[in-house]
Design a protein around this motif. Structure first.
Motif, PDB file in Angstrom:
ATOM      1  N   LEU A 112       0.921  -1.025  -0.377  1.00 30.72           N
ATOM      2  CA  LEU A 112       0.162   0.444   0.082  1.00 30.72           C
ATOM      3  C   LEU A 112       0.808   1.488  -0.259  1.00 30.72           C
ATOM      4  CD1 LEU A 112      -2.977   1.315   0.294  1.00 30.72           C
ATOM      5  CD2 LEU A 112      -2.394   1.212   2.431  1.00 30.72           C
ATOM      6  N   GLY A 113       0.203   2.541  -1.021  1.00 32.02           N
ATOM      7  CA  GLY A 113       0.897   3.711  -0.544  1.00 32.02           C
ATOM      8  C   GLY A 113      -0.169   4.130  -0.473  1.00 32.02           C
ATOM      9  N   LEU A 114       0.398   5.744   0.492  1.00 31.30           N
ATOM     10  CA  LEU A 114      -0.563   6.830   1.100  1.00 31.30           C
ATOM     11  C   LEU A 114      -0.389   8.142   1.033  1.00 31.30           C
ATOM     12  CD1 LEU A 114      -2.834   7.302   3.051  1.00 31.30           C
ATOM     13  CD2 LEU A 114      -0.819   7.590   4.860  1.00 31.30           C
ATOM     14  N   SER A 148       4.351  12.391  -7.153  1.00 29.64           N
ATOM     15  CA  SER A 148       4.188  10.966  -5.798  1.00 29.64           C
ATOM     16  C   SER A 148       3.351   9.673  -6.368  1.00 29.64           C
ATOM     17  CB  SER A 148       3.244  12.242  -4.325  1.00 29.64           C
ATOM     18  OG  SER A 148       3.585  13.174  -4.073  1.00 29.64           O
ATOM     19  N   VAL A 149       3.220  10.506  -7.276  1.00 24.33           N
ATOM     20  CA  VAL A 149       1.901   9.002  -7.489  1.00 24.33           C
ATOM     21  C   VAL A 149       3.501   7.957  -8.608  1.00 24.33           C
ATOM     22  CG1 VAL A 149       0.439   7.448  -9.423  1.00 24.33           C
ATOM     23  CG2 VAL A 149      -0.249   9.666  -7.859  1.00 24.33           C
ATOM     24  N   ASP A 150       4.163   8.542  -9.164  1.00 29.73           N
ATOM     25  CA  ASP A 150       4.564   7.689  -9.997  1.00 29.73           C
ATOM     26  C   ASP A 150       6.002   7.058  -9.471  1.00 29.73           C
ATOM     27  OD1 ASP A 150       3.610   8.291 -11.826  1.00 29.73           O
ATOM     28  OD2 ASP A 150       4.861   9.250 -13.433  1.00 29.73           O
ATOM     29  N   ALA A 151       6.214   7.925  -8.240  1.00 27.30           N
ATOM     30  CA  ALA A 151       7.336   7.237  -6.921  1.00 27.30           C
ATOM     31  C   ALA A 151       6.508   6.316  -6.475  1.00 27.30           C
ATOM     32  CB  ALA A 151       7.661   8.194  -6.314  1.00 27.30           C
ATOM     33  N   LEU A 152       5.609   6.221  -5.696  1.00 28.42           N
ATOM     34  CA  LEU A 152       4.865   4.728  -5.223  1.00 28.42           C
ATOM     35  C   LEU A 152       5.036   4.193  -6.470  1.00 28.42           C
ATOM     36  CD1 LEU A 152       1.726   7.081  -3.439  1.00 28.42           C
ATOM     37  CD2 LEU A 152       4.447   5.966  -2.487  1.00 28.42           C
ATOM     38  N   ALA A 153       4.134   4.223  -7.540  1.00 32.70           N
ATOM     39  CA  ALA A 153       4.530   2.888  -8.103  1.00 32.70           C
ATOM     40  C   ALA A 153       5.994   2.367  -8.638  1.00 32.70           C
ATOM     41  CB  ALA A 153       3.890   3.891 -10.010  1.00 32.70           C
ATOM     42  N   ALA A 154       6.483   2.473  -9.249  1.00 32.90           N
ATOM     43  CA  ALA A 154       7.937   2.769  -8.995  1.00 32.90           C
ATOM     44  C   ALA A 154       8.580   1.661  -7.834  1.00 32.90           C
ATOM     45  CB  ALA A 154       8.966   3.674  -9.104  1.00 32.90           C
ATOM     46  N   ASP A 155       7.871   2.066  -6.791  1.00 33.59           N
ATOM     47  CA  ASP A 155       8.411   0.994  -5.384  1.00 33.59           C
ATOM     48  C   ASP A 155       7.392   0.514  -5.190  1.00 33.59           C
ATOM     49  OD1 ASP A 155       9.367   0.937  -2.904  1.00 33.59           O
ATOM     50  OD2 ASP A 155       8.079   2.077  -1.736  1.00 33.59           O
ATOM     51  N   GLY A 156       6.885  -0.212  -6.712  1.00 31.42           N
ATOM     52  CA  GLY A 156       5.653  -1.360  -6.741  1.00 31.42           C
ATOM     53  C   GLY A 156       4.764  -1.366  -5.838  1.00 31.42           C
ATOM     54  N   VAL A 157       3.885   0.072  -4.979  1.00 31.27           N
ATOM     55  CA  VAL A 157       2.600  -0.374  -5.199  1.00 31.27           C
ATOM     56  C   VAL A 157       1.757  -1.417  -6.062  1.00 31.27           C
ATOM     57  CG1 VAL A 157       3.456   1.471  -3.577  1.00 31.27           C
ATOM     58  CG2 VAL A 157       1.786   1.911  -5.525  1.00 31.27           C
ATOM     59  N   GLU A 158       0.450  -2.119  -4.939  1.00 29.73           N
ATOM     60  CA  GLU A 158      -0.269  -2.458  -5.489  1.00 29.73           C
ATOM     61  C   GLU A 158      -1.683  -1.786  -5.304  1.00 29.73           C
ATOM     62  OE1 GLU A 158       1.086  -7.057  -5.193  1.00 29.73           O
ATOM     63  OE2 GLU A 158       0.414  -6.081  -3.562  1.00 29.73           O
ATOM     64  N   ALA A 159      -1.741  -0.602  -4.365  1.00 29.44           N
ATOM     65  CA  ALA A 159      -3.011   0.103  -4.207  1.00 29.44           C
ATOM     66  C   ALA A 159      -2.175   1.715  -3.883  1.00 29.44           C
ATOM     67  CB  ALA A 159      -3.863  -1.167  -2.850  1.00 29.44           C
ATOM     68  N   ILE A 160      -3.029   2.670  -3.460  1.00 33.23           N
ATOM     69  CA  ILE A 160      -3.011   3.593  -2.535  1.00 33.23           C
ATOM     70  C   ILE A 160      -4.368   3.627  -2.609  1.00 33.23           C
ATOM     71  CG2 ILE A 160      -2.306   5.605  -3.809  1.00 33.23           C
ATOM     72  CD1 ILE A 160      -0.624   5.545  -5.530  1.00 33.23           C
ATOM     73  N   ALA A 161      -3.877   4.708  -1.356  1.00 34.26           N
ATOM     74  CA  ALA A 161      -4.940   5.121  -0.393  1.00 34.26           C
ATOM     75  C   ALA A 161      -5.169   6.493  -0.610  1.00 34.26           C
ATOM     76  CB  ALA A 161      -5.255   4.973   0.790  1.00 34.26           C
ATOM     77  N   ILE A 162      -5.861   7.724  -0.660  1.00 31.42           N
ATOM     78  CA  ILE A 162      -6.049   9.373  -1.175  1.00 31.42           C
ATOM     79  C   ILE A 162      -6.271   9.799  -0.026  1.00 31.42           C
ATOM     80  CG2 ILE A 162      -6.179  10.947  -2.296  1.00 31.42           C
ATOM     81  CD1 ILE A 162      -6.013   8.795  -4.947  1.00 31.42           C
ATOM     82  N   SER A 163      -6.043  10.299   1.270  1.00 39.13           N
ATOM     83  CA  SER A 163      -6.560  11.323   1.876  1.00 39.13           C
ATOM     84  C   SER A 163      -6.209  12.566   2.354  1.00 39.13           C
ATOM     85  CB  SER A 163      -6.395  10.523   3.157  1.00 39.13           C
ATOM     86  OG  SER A 163      -7.554  10.873   4.482  1.00 39.13           O
ATOM     87  N   PHE A 164      -6.728  13.501   1.688  1.00 39.25           N
ATOM     88  CA  PHE A 164      -6.866  15.293   1.836  1.00 39.25           C
ATOM     89  C   PHE A 164      -7.300  15.988   2.680  1.00 39.25           C
ATOM     90  CE2 PHE A 164      -5.575  14.973  -3.467  1.00 39.25           C
ATOM     91  CZ  PHE A 164      -4.081  14.517  -3.082  1.00 39.25           C
ATOM     92  N   LEU A 165      -6.557  17.191   3.067  1.00 35.58           N
ATOM     93  CA  LEU A 165      -7.447  17.638   3.631  1.00 35.58           C
ATOM     94  C   LEU A 165      -8.898  17.964   3.727  1.00 35.58           C
ATOM     95  CD1 LEU A 165      -4.548  20.194   5.598  1.00 35.58           C
ATOM     96  CD2 LEU A 165      -5.994  18.340   6.457  1.00 35.58           C
ATOM     97  N   PHE A 166      -9.895  18.288   4.489  1.00 31.79           N
ATOM     98  CA  PHE A 166     -11.300  18.597   3.773  1.00 31.79           C
ATOM     99  C   PHE A 166     -11.667  18.361   2.564  1.00 31.79           C
ATOM    100  CE2 PHE A 166      -9.347  22.226   6.753  1.00 31.79           C
ATOM    101  CZ  PHE A 166     -10.230  21.734   7.695  1.00 31.79           C
ATOM    102  N   ARG A 205     -10.111   9.165  10.048  1.00 32.85           N
ATOM    103  CA  ARG A 205     -10.413   9.031   8.415  1.00 32.85           C
ATOM    104  C   ARG A 205      -8.973   8.293   7.385  1.00 32.85           C
ATOM    105  NH1 ARG A 205     -10.352  12.819   3.909  1.00 32.85           N
ATOM    106  NH2 ARG A 205     -10.107  14.361   5.979  1.00 32.85           N
ATOM    107  N   THR A 206      -8.295   8.917   7.633  1.00 31.34           N
ATOM    108  CA  THR A 206      -6.766   7.767   6.911  1.00 31.34           C
ATOM    109  C   THR A 206      -7.002   6.379   7.206  1.00 31.34           C
ATOM    110  OG1 THR A 206      -5.167  10.217   6.810  1.00 31.34           O
ATOM    111  CG2 THR A 206      -4.363   8.110   6.433  1.00 31.34           C
ATOM    112  N   VAL A 207      -7.103   6.293   8.866  1.00 37.17           N
ATOM    113  CA  VAL A 207      -7.188   5.164   8.873  1.00 37.17           C
ATOM    114  C   VAL A 207      -7.681   4.490   8.426  1.00 37.17           C
ATOM    115  CG1 VAL A 207      -6.881   3.302  10.206  1.00 37.17           C
ATOM    116  CG2 VAL A 207      -5.867   5.374  10.993  1.00 37.17           C
ATOM    117  N   VAL A 208      -9.598   4.498   8.618  1.00 36.75           N
ATOM    118  CA  VAL A 208     -10.591   3.203   8.049  1.00 36.75           C
ATOM    119  C   VAL A 208     -10.108   3.021   5.819  1.00 36.75           C
ATOM    120  CG1 VAL A 208     -12.215   4.771   7.434  1.00 36.75           C
ATOM    121  CG2 VAL A 208     -12.649   3.440   7.633  1.00 36.75           C
ATOM    122  N   THR A 209      -9.446   4.497   5.249  1.00 40.37           N
ATOM    123  CA  THR A 209      -8.952   4.469   3.709  1.00 40.37           C
ATOM    124  C   THR A 209      -8.182   3.398   3.396  1.00 40.37           C
ATOM    125  OG1 THR A 209     -10.204   6.740   3.673  1.00 40.37           O
ATOM    126  CG2 THR A 209      -9.026   5.948   1.731  1.00 40.37           C
TER     127      THR A 209
END
Length: 343
Positions: free
Chosen positions: A87-89, A153-171, A210-214
């Motif tokens: 997982l990436g966040l 940020s996204v491309d770095a996570l993809a290069a790290d081999g993540v299979e899923a990404i959770a997105i949690s932005f302020l408000f 909210r970040t944890v549940v996502t």
């Protein structure tokens, strides 16, 4: 056992536990019950056994199955066994460590060597990335989302081999535009990566919760999606017209499509089904206040039913981590029928 072969409409319930997969077929008040061994490597295999062997033995024609309801521990076990996705966040820049900082209160206040009480295992620091963007508490865009920051940020996570990404932005629960833009970029650039948005999973205030549940939702989503998709395919191949329904943590049911989109609703799905069944049994004999004990092969699950209603919590504990999802208040101890104790 009585036969249901002559019944025009049959309802089937399947509960996959750690040791056994339990099957119940009901039609016109007649009931058949069976147990088959669970298949941990492929939970759907036990259901295929039911469809291929058990139903013909009972004389149940696939075309007569009008309802098929499933309780599952697959989401729970994926967390307990740490077998979810890599997982990436993605967070608002500067808030990458919210999931690790957590809240001030601690359960083990006298422990001399402190250990994390937040689910850092979901997304260690190297797999948490910030995006330059900002939305205010009233939903106004303070800082437009920076495409270069998002791409980096996204491309770095993809290069790290993540299979899923959770997105949690302020408000984002007030204005989800930036989260949706980030998800659109991921799906177009890296379509193999599963995405969960906090604005869809838990659109409510309190950043840590909210970040944890996502993050938990994204962690189990790909596994639940393939598992439930395969089961839907098995039902179709068997000629069963009923749509697959899944027990939720709070005791109701949802379609497999909804469950695949938000698998976070399925934690404690199986134990919740046991509580709802116990409520029905108690009601049938005139008792509305019950303590339920559901002993499986792996654990013993205990719950309270007061005035005919199970106690529902606004959040629940899984492996010691509090997750903001409504759940039947089930307490589990690791003392099931298949448990082994030794000195």
């Amino acid at each position: 056992m009585v036969s249901v072969k002559s019944v025009a409409s049959v309802a089937i319930g399947v509960d996959i536990g750690g040791t056994f997969t339990d099957v119940v077929a009901v039609g016109a008040g007649e009931v058949q019950i069976a147990k088959v061994p669970s298949t941990r490597s492929d939970p759907s295999a036990a259901v295929r056994t039911v469809l291929a062997d058990v139903l013909p033995r009972w004389g149940v024609a696939p075309a007569t199955v009008a309802r098929f309801v499933h309780g599952t521990t697959v989401a729970t076990n994926a967390v307990l066994e740490r077998k979810g996705a890599r997982l990436g966040l993605l967070t608002t820049a500067g808030f990458e460590d919210v999931i690790e900082i957590g809240r001030q209160n601690r359960r083990r206040i006298y422990q001399l060597i402190l250990e994390p009480e937040t689910p850092v295992f979901l997304a260690p620091g190297a797999r948490r990335r910030g995006v330059v963007e900002s939305i205010g508490p009233d939903g106004e865009v303070v800082t437009p989302i920076d495409p270069a920051s998002l791409a980096a940020s996204v491309d770095a996570l993809a290069a790290d081999g993540v299979e899923a990404i959770a997105i949690s932005f302020l408000f984002s629960f007030v204005n989800p535009a930036h989260e949706r833009a980030a998800a659109k970029y991921i799906r177009e650039r890296h379509p193999h990566i599963t995405v969960s948005l906090s604005s869809a999973v838990d659109p409510a205030f309190r950043e840590f919760e909210r970040t944890v549940v996502t993050a938990f939702d994204a962690y189990v989503k790909s596994r639940l999606d393939s598992y439930l998709g395969e089961m839907e395919g098995d039902l179709a191949k068997a000629g069963i017209p009923a749509r697959l329904q899944i027990m939720q943590s709070r005791g109701g049911v949802c379609s497999a499509r909804v469950a695949r989109q938000q698998p976070i609703r399925l934690f404690l799905s199986g134990p919740a089904a046991g509580v709802i069944g116990a409520r029905a049994e108690g009601h049938s004999v005139g008792h509305e206040n019950l303590i339920t004990v559901d002993i499986g092969g792996t654990s013993s699950d205990i719950a309270l039913i007061a005035k005919g209603q199970p106690v529902i919590r606004p959040d629940g504990l899984l492996d010691g981590y509090r997750i903001r999802v409504p759940m039947v208040d089930v307490n589990s101890i690791g003392a099931g029928g298949g448990s082994i104790a030794w000195i």
